[in-house]
Design a protein around this motif. Structure first.
Motif, PDB file in Angstrom:
ATOM      1  N   GLY A   6     -13.569 -19.396 -29.615  1.00  0.00           N
ATOM      2  CA  GLY A   6     -14.145 -19.817 -30.902  1.00  0.00           C
ATOM      3  C   GLY A   6     -15.232 -18.850 -31.364  1.00  0.00           C
ATOM      4  N   GLY A   7     -16.081 -18.433 -30.426  1.00  0.00           N
ATOM      5  CA  GLY A   7     -17.166 -17.506 -30.758  1.00  0.00           C
ATOM      6  C   GLY A   7     -16.624 -16.194 -31.313  1.00  0.00           C
ATOM      7  N   GLN A   8     -15.543 -15.704 -30.693  1.00  0.00           N
ATOM      8  CA  GLN A   8     -14.951 -14.444 -31.167  1.00  0.00           C
ATOM      9  C   GLN A   8     -14.350 -14.607 -32.560  1.00  0.00           C
ATOM     10  N   ILE A   9     -13.741 -15.754 -32.797  1.00  0.00           N
ATOM     11  CA  ILE A   9     -13.117 -15.978 -34.119  1.00  0.00           C
ATOM     12  C   ILE A   9     -14.201 -16.060 -35.201  1.00  0.00           C
ATOM     13  N   VAL A  10     -15.319 -16.704 -34.868  1.00  0.00           N
ATOM     14  CA  VAL A  10     -16.429 -16.762 -35.841  1.00  0.00           C
ATOM     15  C   VAL A  10     -16.798 -15.341 -36.260  1.00  0.00           C
ATOM     16  N   VAL A  11     -16.917 -14.456 -35.283  1.00  0.00           N
ATOM     17  CA  VAL A  11     -17.333 -13.082 -35.596  1.00  0.00           C
ATOM     18  C   VAL A  11     -16.247 -12.349 -36.392  1.00  0.00           C
ATOM     19  N   GLU A  12     -14.958 -12.607 -36.073  1.00  0.00           N
ATOM     20  CA  GLU A  12     -13.866 -12.007 -36.872  1.00  0.00           C
ATOM     21  C   GLU A  12     -14.009 -12.402 -38.341  1.00  0.00           C
ATOM     22  N   VAL A  13     -14.317 -13.677 -38.561  1.00  0.00           N
ATOM     23  CA  VAL A  13     -14.456 -14.168 -39.946  1.00  0.00           C
ATOM     24  C   VAL A  13     -15.664 -13.504 -40.608  1.00  0.00           C
ATOM     25  N   LEU A  14     -16.774 -13.403 -39.863  1.00  0.00           N
ATOM     26  CA  LEU A  14     -17.965 -12.759 -40.430  1.00  0.00           C
ATOM     27  C   LEU A  14     -17.635 -11.330 -40.850  1.00  0.00           C
ATOM     28  N   GLN A  15     -16.857 -10.655 -40.016  1.00  0.00           N
ATOM     29  CA  GLN A  15     -16.495  -9.271 -40.316  1.00  0.00           C
ATOM     30  C   GLN A  15     -15.639  -9.211 -41.583  1.00  0.00           C
ATOM     31  N   ARG A  16     -14.688 -10.124 -41.700  1.00  0.00           N
ATOM     32  CA  ARG A  16     -13.844 -10.147 -42.906  1.00  0.00           C
ATOM     33  C   ARG A  16     -14.662 -10.477 -44.153  1.00  0.00           C
ATOM     34  N   GLU A  17     -15.715 -11.264 -43.967  1.00  0.00           N
ATOM     35  CA  GLU A  17     -16.588 -11.589 -45.116  1.00  0.00           C
ATOM     36  C   GLU A  17     -17.590 -10.465 -45.377  1.00  0.00           C
ATOM     37  N   GLU A  18     -17.430  -9.373 -44.668  1.00  0.00           N
ATOM     38  CA  GLU A  18     -18.275  -8.171 -44.839  1.00  0.00           C
ATOM     39  C   GLU A  18     -19.756  -8.430 -44.580  1.00  0.00           C
ATOM     40  N   VAL A  19     -20.003  -9.290 -43.606  1.00  0.00           N
ATOM     41  CA  VAL A  19     -21.397  -9.535 -43.207  1.00  0.00           C
ATOM     42  C   VAL A  19     -21.897  -8.303 -42.445  1.00  0.00           C
ATOM     43  N   GLU A  20     -23.046  -7.798 -42.839  1.00  0.00           N
ATOM     44  CA  GLU A  20     -23.599  -6.617 -42.162  1.00  0.00           C
ATOM     45  C   GLU A  20     -24.843  -6.951 -41.352  1.00  0.00           C
ATOM     46  N   LYS A  21     -25.559  -8.002 -41.787  1.00  0.00           N
ATOM     47  CA  LYS A  21     -26.795  -8.383 -41.086  1.00  0.00           C
ATOM     48  C   LYS A  21     -26.795  -9.894 -40.895  1.00  0.00           C
ATOM     49  N   ALA A  22     -27.364 -10.318 -39.774  1.00  0.00           N
ATOM     50  CA  ALA A  22     -27.579 -11.753 -39.564  1.00  0.00           C
ATOM     51  C   ALA A  22     -28.912 -11.914 -38.848  1.00  0.00           C
ATOM     52  N   PHE A  23     -29.579 -13.025 -39.110  1.00  0.00           N
ATOM     53  CA  PHE A  23     -30.930 -13.261 -38.589  1.00  0.00           C
ATOM     54  C   PHE A  23     -30.897 -14.516 -37.727  1.00  0.00           C
ATOM     55  N   CYS A  24     -31.533 -14.458 -36.558  1.00  0.00           N
ATOM     56  CA  CYS A  24     -31.406 -15.628 -35.671  1.00  0.00           C
ATOM     57  C   CYS A  24     -32.612 -15.812 -34.774  1.00  0.00           C
ATOM     58  N   VAL A  25     -32.679 -16.996 -34.158  1.00  0.00           N
ATOM     59  CA  VAL A  25     -33.351 -17.187 -32.867  1.00  0.00           C
ATOM     60  C   VAL A  25     -32.219 -17.637 -31.961  1.00  0.00           C
TER      61      VAL A  25
END
Ligand SMILES: Cc1ncc(C[n+]2csc(CCOP(=O)(O)OP(=O)(O)O)c2C)c(N)n1
Ligand SMILES: [Mg+2]
Length: 549
Positions: A6-25
């Motif tokens: 599931g974690g890998q698929i989330v990142v695949e989707v983020l990549q397709r949505e052209e996400v370049e930066k994310a902010f977290c704790v």
């Protein structure tokens, strides 16, 4: 076809949505996502020191770049900390997607460790909340989250991701990004609006965030110039028109120019463009006289139309689309033109924003003079972010914003926004000079992000106006409950020394003599730079003098 977690698929989707930066704790509940980013260096994950910093950075990044801002947090404690930035995104119509690690599915509903029912918690705060309970549904629902965040009136969307679901495996066959086409305008409605403007003697435009979101500043300028209509900006949306432009007649907000309010109330036709007319913009909903004035409201969101005042013509449209269509219908010279009125109103604005002579104090720094210096020294291609507080009154009143000197602030009035917002902006626009403007109260709410700035080498300048108090509230207190000071006095560490301890640099300014050279040094600094400006606690507001008890 590949088996993925599931974690890998989330990142695949983020990549397709052209996400370049994310902010977290980070949190253990969504470590599966964090780990999957290991293989995706094209998405940079920035760890912050508090979730409020992460959500403010994502929100301001989105405002500055026009992209969707992404932030991540863990279960109850993380998500509740994140909520201040999501509330800001909601009030400011900013597209943000928040990914939140959730309690394992079999434990949901048992008041499990750090459990919060996110659908209920965020229902009012966000545009949409979804909990993904099956790994197979991640692509569908996560793409939908991005679509919902950016379509219509943009806003924050929360995606709750149960910990165990992120570790489930499934085959991932790729997924689709839904392209968003803004709705085309109803041509007849545009003609109707133009007809009303044609008959008007004193038309007026109030322009808001919708103009900026649809990048329609140029079209607004052409429209206002051709029809000779004065333009006022909604609360904290200074950039709708360059402030030096002859059609710009001022801003609505706290302590707005009373002459501007009078002029708006004297208008016969008011065009409300891309603003919901919030409580602050609308001066506690007293600004317009719905019975006497013809109100034309254009907004991308049907539910924003008529929210604050009953309107005569409501047009659901993207602002650029509306303006382009209107411009194509307009024949120059066909409309009533009253140059003297615009000239008079613009002059009123210039007078209201002209900086009075400094007193020449040697004990404190005068904000009047700081504003005069900043007006000269802030370079082209700059963004100024700010917090909420009385210090902001000087920035709003005296600084002239333009296409190349932008303002980014929260219309939700969230303290603590200014500094992390500057970091989010700088990450999105590395070639711009980014300056935050905060009070001592607000700066200390998110000051720990100095470490994020130092670690990630985010070169911003933070101006901290230090009057050792929650000045705004003290001013209210002195008026409403005189001689009863409670909970508004503060003591502070040296902010410039604090900056140095975090690996940044800084200076304390005690009077105006050195401010110019100090600011120039900050502009040259290779590391984040804090300028602490010590001001007279007796000068609590740009408009009134309050006698301190
Ligand atoms: C998160 C948050 N908490 C509380 C408030 C209420 N509030 C508005 S202004 C203010 C004081 C601001 O103090 P400071 O940042 O020092 O600026 P000053 O007014 O002194 O210039 C407070 C407490 C708020 N707007 N946001
Ligand atoms: Mg203060």
């Amino acid at each position: 076809m590949t088996e993925m977690s599931g974690g890998q698929i989330v990142v695949e989707v983020l990549q397709r949505e052209e996400v370049e930066k994310a902010f977290c704790v980070p949190g253990e509940s969504y470590l599966g996502i964090i780990d999957s980013l290991y293989e995706h260096p094209e998405i940079k994950l920035i760890a912050t020191r508090h979730e409020s910093g992460a959500s403010f950075m994502a929100e301001a990044y989105a405002k500055a770049t026009g992209k969707v801002g992404v932030c991540m947090a863990t279960r109850g404690p993380g998500a509740t900390n994140l909520s201040i930035g999501l509330h800001t995104a909601m009030q400011d119509s900013t597209p943000v997607v928040a990914l939140i690690g959730q309690v394992e599915r079999p434990f949901l509903g048992k008041e499990a460790f750090q459990e919060v029912d996110f659908a209920a918690y965020f229902r009012h705060l966000c545009k949409w909340t979804v909990e993904i309970d099956a790994v197979e549904r991640i692509p569908e629902l996560l793409h939908q989250a991005f679509y919902k965040a950016k379509s219509g009136r943009p806003g924050p969307v929360v995606v709750s991701l149960p910990h165990d679901m992120l570790e489930d495996m499934t085959t991932y066959e790729g997924s689709k990004v839904t392209t968003y086409h803004k709705p085309a305008v109803h041509k007849e409605a545009v003609r109707q609006a133009l007809e009303k403007i044609k008959q008007a003697e004193k038309p007026f435009i109030i322009a808001g965030g919708g103009v900026i979101l649809s990048e329609a500043e140029k079209e607004l300028q052409m429209f206002a110039e051709q029809l000779q209509i004065p333009v006022a900006s909604a609360f904290r949306r200074f950039n709708v028109l360059p402030n030096e432009h002859p059609n710009y007649v001022g801003w609505l907000g706290f302590c707005a120019n009373p002459d501007l309010i009078t002029a708006i109330q004297a208008a016969d036709v008011v065009l409300v463009m891309g603003t919901r007319l919030s409580q602050v913009t609308s001066q506690d909903y007293t600004l317009l006289k719905a019975r006497e004035q013809t109100i034309i409201q254009i907004d991308i969101e049907a539910s924003s139309i008529g929210k604050a005042f009953a309107v005569d013509v409501g047009i659901v449209a993207d602002m650029k689309n509306f303006l382009q269509t209107a411009l194509s219908f307009m024949n120059e010279g066909e409309y009533s033109i009253n140059h003297t009125r615009i000239k008079m109103l613009h002059e009123q604005y210039l007078k209201h924003s002209s900086i009075s002579e400094p007193i020449g104090s040697t004990s404190y720094t005068e904000l009047n003079r700081v504003m005069r210096d900043l007006t000269e020294l802030v370079p082209e291609n700059s963004v100024i972010t700010s917090d909420a507080g009385n210090f902001y009154g000087w920035l709003a009143r005296y600084f002239k914003f333009s296409k190349t000197k932008r303002y980014i602030g929260s219309t939700s009035g969230a303290m603590g926004y200014g500094f992390p917002a500057a970091l989010g902006v700088k990450i999105g626009c590395p070639n711009q000079t980014v300056i935050s403007f905060s009070g001592d109260g607000g700066f200390t709410m998110t000051m720990q992000e100095l470490e994020t700035a130092a670690r990630e080498q985010i070169q911003v300048i933070a101006i901290v106006v230090n009057n050792n108090m929650y000045g705004t509230i003290r001013a209210h207190q002195e008026k409403q409950f005189p001689n009863r000071v409670m909970a508004t006095t503060l003591t502070n560490p040296s902010f410039s020394e604090m900056a140095k301890l975090y690996g940044c640099d800084g200076i304390t300014v005690t009077d105006n003599a050195s401010f110019r050279t100090d600011f120039e040094a900050a502009l040259r600094s290779k590391v984040p730079y804090v300028i602490e400006v010590q001001t007279d606690p007796n000068i609590l507001s740009v408009t009134d003098t309050v006698q301190l008890s």
